[in-house]
Design an enzyme around this catalytic site. Structure first.
Site, PDB file in Angstrom:
ATOM      1  CE1 TYR A  21       4.465 -43.535 -48.391  1.00 17.81           C
ATOM      2  CE2 TYR A  21       6.705 -44.327 -48.149  1.00 17.81           C
ATOM      3  CZ  TYR A  21       5.402 -44.523 -48.570  1.00 17.81           C
ATOM      4  OH  TYR A  21       5.052 -45.711 -49.182  1.00 17.81           O
ATOM      5  CE  LYS A  78      -1.983 -40.018 -49.343  1.00 17.66           C
ATOM      6  NZ  LYS A  78      -2.173 -41.298 -48.674  1.00 17.66           N
ATOM      7  CG  ASP A 122       4.571 -36.099 -52.494  1.00 14.75           C
ATOM      8  OD1 ASP A 122       5.117 -37.067 -51.919  1.00 14.75           O
ATOM      9  OD2 ASP A 122       3.379 -36.101 -52.843  1.00 14.75           O
TER      10      ASP A 122
HETATM   11  P1  KE4 Z   1       0.537 -44.171 -52.644  1.00 12.58           P
HETATM   12  O1  KE4 Z   1       1.542 -44.921 -53.505  1.00 12.58           O
HETATM   13  O2  KE4 Z   1       0.334 -44.838 -51.277  1.00 12.58           O
HETATM   14  O3  KE4 Z   1      -0.782 -43.880 -53.348  1.00 12.58           O
HETATM   15  O4  KE4 Z   1       1.158 -42.717 -52.349  1.00 12.58           O
HETATM   16  C1  KE4 Z   1       2.432 -42.611 -51.768  1.00 12.58           C
HETATM   17  C2  KE4 Z   1       2.547 -41.249 -51.095  1.00 12.58           C
HETATM   18  C3  KE4 Z   1       3.264 -40.256 -51.729  1.00 12.58           C
HETATM   19  N1  KE4 Z   1       3.378 -39.024 -51.177  1.00 12.58           N
HETATM   20  C4  KE4 Z   1       2.789 -38.731 -49.988  1.00 12.58           C
HETATM   21  C5  KE4 Z   1       2.953 -37.352 -49.410  1.00 12.58           C
HETATM   22  C6  KE4 Z   1       2.043 -39.720 -49.296  1.00 12.58           C
HETATM   23  O5  KE4 Z   1       1.479 -39.418 -48.103  1.00 12.58           O
HETATM   24  C7  KE4 Z   1       1.921 -41.006 -49.852  1.00 12.58           C
HETATM   25  C8  KE4 Z   1       1.178 -42.138 -49.143  1.00 12.58           C
HETATM   26  N2  KE4 Z   1       0.711 -41.841 -47.815  1.00 12.58           N
HETATM   27  C9  KE4 Z   1       0.552 -42.973 -46.938  1.00 12.58           C
HETATM   28  C10 KE4 Z   1       0.048 -42.431 -45.582  1.00 12.58           C
HETATM   29  N3  KE4 Z   1       1.036 -41.770 -44.847  1.00 12.58           N
HETATM   30  C11 KE4 Z   1      -0.388 -43.992 -47.484  1.00 12.58           C
HETATM   31  C12 KE4 Z   1      -0.821 -45.057 -46.491  1.00 12.58           C
HETATM   32  C13 KE4 Z   1      -0.041 -46.347 -46.656  1.00 12.58           C
HETATM   33  O6  KE4 Z   1       1.158 -46.316 -47.020  1.00 12.58           O
HETATM   34  O7  KE4 Z   1      -0.659 -47.409 -46.390  1.00 12.58           O
END
Ligand code: KE4
Length: 428
Positions: free
Chosen positions: A146, A269, A241
């Site tokens: 993701y 994060k 990523d």
């Molecule tokens: P954000 O847009 O949520 O800050 O980041 C997206 C993203 C991009 N790349 C990786 C590897 C990520 O894990 C994420 C976001 N992770 C999720 C948890 N699996 C955030 C939690 C959520 O979507 O509420």
């Protein structure tokens, strides 16, 4: 533990009349594990406390950022001080220079970078940059990885193997999704045959080098070795990523752990210390395509926001001190090993995968190597396990497809308390 939930349940009922699913991000609705989500009122160190006063040892860590533990006093002070000087300038600031220097110090492959406000924005921008720099439309991702919710990345494998993608969400035009190719994680032959067939149309390969969004899965040595040849051989950029793995699998991320030099990297994060920060960057030659230097446009009102930058800078500063990351990794190792002992003792079919301060417990015979194998784990059992742990005062990410996060604030006491509850929860 019979947990009081009246206040959280009432808040959830109200929230459901105001926000889709009652949440501002889908996974928080607990649909994968059942039950209503606790509404969190406060967090400190290794603990979170919900609206009914229940206190939990927290392994979600706000999905990664809280590597120092929640509300670290130096980070809170840094944000408060920054706020006194103004919430946002919309103009360059010294703190952004300091942040860029700190990131480049730990991630030397990021020669030039741009701050944005989320991991999604970082990955979306990196993809656009790769397309603009190479003049190619195609992108490659891996099933189960993701990279945020940008249209081109909400795509799953088309029918058959490494064929073009189909939308993984309503609202993503098929015309766009067809430019995204999906290959199983760790599938060297699948990636190689796709590049041989389509290489001249592929702008980039983007991956979580250690996955976290289908649980923690390591890349095989062969997979990493082949990835290291992709940019040179096919002119297809490799994007790590590291939104999740950055500062988590090692202070220098997966690229530090594996001594890999990606063309571009995305961070999020931890880099914001819990406030909205994303970063994308990499080879100066590639970043020179970004406006105002080059033709690839990307912008943001709150990019480099002083409060978020202060939180991220202080978090990186504290994390870089001797022993801080080691404390978090030690606690993660103690927890992983303790769970493995319980799994053996109780004769449970489960495995624990851990890399640095991230880990996942899979209810399966063997450690999964790709998404299809994760999908075959016993996720119903994970739901029962999750609910039993929650009732016991242990807050795990509410999905068997997620990574658990351990912080420098987790001590042997929290690990032992967790194992004590897990002993019965594993039998749920
Ligand atoms: P954000 O847009 O949520 O800050 O980041 C997206 C993203 C991009 N790349 C990786 C590897 C990520 O894990 C994420 C976001 N992770 C999720 C948890 N699996 C955030 C939690 C959520 O979507 O509420």
């Amino acid at each position: 533990m019979s947990r009081a939930t009246d206040r959280s349940d009432a808040l959830f009922a109200a929230a459901e009349t105001l926000m889709p699913g009652g949440v501002n991000s889908p996974v928080r609705a607990f649909r994968s594990v059942g039950g209503n989500p606790p509404f969190i009122a406060s967090a400190e160190g290794a603990y979170i406390t919900d609206a009914d006063g229940n206190r939990y040892v927290d392994y979600c860590g706000t999905w990664g950022p809280a590597i120092l533990g929640h509300a670290h006093h130096e980070v809170v002070e840094a944000v408060c001080e920054a706020a006194q000087r103004g919430m946002s300038f919309g103009a360059p600031s010294e703190a952004e220079v300091d942040m860029a220097r700190a990131v480049r110090g730990l991630y030397p492959s990021i020669e030039m970078m741009r701050m944005v406000s989320s991991g999604t924005e970082a990955c979306m921008s990196a993809i656009r940059l790769a397309r603009g720099f190479t003049g190619r439309d195609g992108i490659v991702k891996f099933e189960g990885c993701y990279h945020g919710h940008a249209d081109s990345l909400l795509v799953k494998a088309g029918s058959g193997g490494a064929t073009f993608g189909v939308p993984d969400s309503a609202g993503v035009p098929a015309d766009l999704a067809r430019h995204t190719y999906t290959v199983p994680f760790n599938d060297v032959d699948g990636l190689r045959s796709l590049l041989e067939a389509k290489g001249t149309d592929l702008s980039c390969v983007i991956l979580e080098a250690v996955t976290g969004n289908m649980g923690v899965i390591r890349p095989s040595d062969e997979f990493l070795a082949f990835l290291a040849t992709v940019s040179e051989t096919y002119g297809t950029l490799v994007i790590f990523d590291e939104v999740m793995t950055g500062f988590r699998v090692a202070v220098g991320g997966a690229q530090g752990l594996f001594e890999f030099k990606p063309d571009l990297t995305c961070l999020g994060k931890v880099v914001g210390g819990g406030l909205p920060v994303g970063v994308y960057g990499g080879r100066a030659e590639v970043m020179a395509s970004i406006s105002p230097l080059g033709p690839v446009y990307q912008a943001g009102t709150l990019s480099g926001n002083p409060l978020a930058t202060a939180a991220g800078l202080k978090t990186i500063d504290v994390l870089s001190r001797p022993g801080v990351f080691d404390r978090a990794e030690h606690a993660a190792t103690q927890l992983a090993n303790g769970l493995r002992v319980l799994i053996d003792e109780l004769g449970i079919e489960a495995v624990v995968e851990q890399v640095g301060t991230m880990m996942t417990l899979f209810f399966a015979k063997a450690a999964p190597t790709n998404f299809a194998e994760v999908a075959r784990c016993d996720h119903d059992k994970f739901g029962r396990f999750h609910r039993a742990m929650l009732d016991g005062g242990i807050y795990l990410p509410p999905s068997g497809y997620e990574a658990w996060f351990v912080s420098a604030a987790h001590t042997d006491a929290e690990v032992q308390a967790t194992l004590n509850i897990a002993r019965s929860a594993l039998l749920s």
